[in-house]
Design an enzyme around this catalytic site. Structure first.
Site, PDB file in Angstrom:
ATOM      1  CE  LYS A  14      -2.071  -1.021   3.835  1.00  0.00           C
ATOM      2  NZ  LYS A  14      -1.416  -2.287   4.188  1.00  0.00           N
ATOM      3  NE  ARG A 131       8.029  -0.970   9.482  1.00  0.00           N
ATOM      4  CZ  ARG A 131       6.821  -0.729   9.009  1.00  0.00           C
ATOM      5  NH1 ARG A 131       6.661  -0.133   7.850  1.00  0.00           N
ATOM      6  NH2 ARG A 131       5.753  -1.077   9.692  1.00  0.00           N
TER       7      ARG A 131
END
Length: 185
Positions: A14, A131
């Protein structure tokens, strides 16, 4: 004017696709995830409250997001150029709030775009991002939350005839080409 909502599980692309469209069509990319991560980094009140939820892989409560969204959608760049909303709404209550908000601020959303990717591909992608909030347990929890809370949002927009489902398991370029057609149609 283009106003799009990007839906899909974590790792579906996204943010990447929203950024590509934002740059190519000069439409503000509004990512609640980026806004929240910046607030956490800056240790604002909202950031400190959101941090605990984010570290557990849970959704930040609606009460912490709603004013943030209202403020952002009424900023000049969004009112003049439209927007791509990435990371909101994540549950039906938020979708209903957004519909009411858009009525209040006299904006209309063109479509909700659902990027669809199989779970195992998502897990592989999330591990590859590196991350700190992409550990095994957090990834599994985020996917459960997506299936429990966000899938009904996809149904919400489908029932209202505003959903466009796109195979997000293609190359970045192939997905971007499909999205550019959506914007120009």
């Amino acid at each position: 004017m283009t106003r799009l909502i990007f839906l899909g599980p974590p790792g579906a692309g996204k943010g990447t696709q929203a950024q590509i469209l934002s740059e190519s069509h000069h439409i503000p990319h509004i990512s609640t995830g980026d806004i929240l991560r910046a607030a956490v980094e800056q240790q604002t009140d909202l950031g400190n409250q959101a941090k605990a939820y984010m570290e557990r892989g849970e959704l930040v409560p609606d009460s912490l997001l709603l004013d943030l969204i209202r403020d952002r959608l009424t900023q000049r760049d969004a009112t003049e150029s439209g927007w791509i909303l990435d990371g909101f709404p994540r549950n039906v209550a938020q979708a209903e709030f957004l519909d009411h908000l858009l009525d209040d601020i006299q904006q209309k959303c063109k479509s909700a775009i659902s990027l669809e990717v199989p779970d195992q591909q998502l897990i592989d992608r999330l591990h590859g991002r590196g991350r700190s909030d992409d550990g095994d347990e957090t990834i599994a929890r985020r996917l459960r939350v997506y299936h429990d809370l966000t899938i009904p949002v996809i149904d919400y927009y489908r029932e209202r005839g505003r959903l466009i489902a796109i195979n997000g398991n293609s190359s970045i370029e192939a997905v971007a080409a499909i999205l550019k057609k959506v914007v120009t149609s």
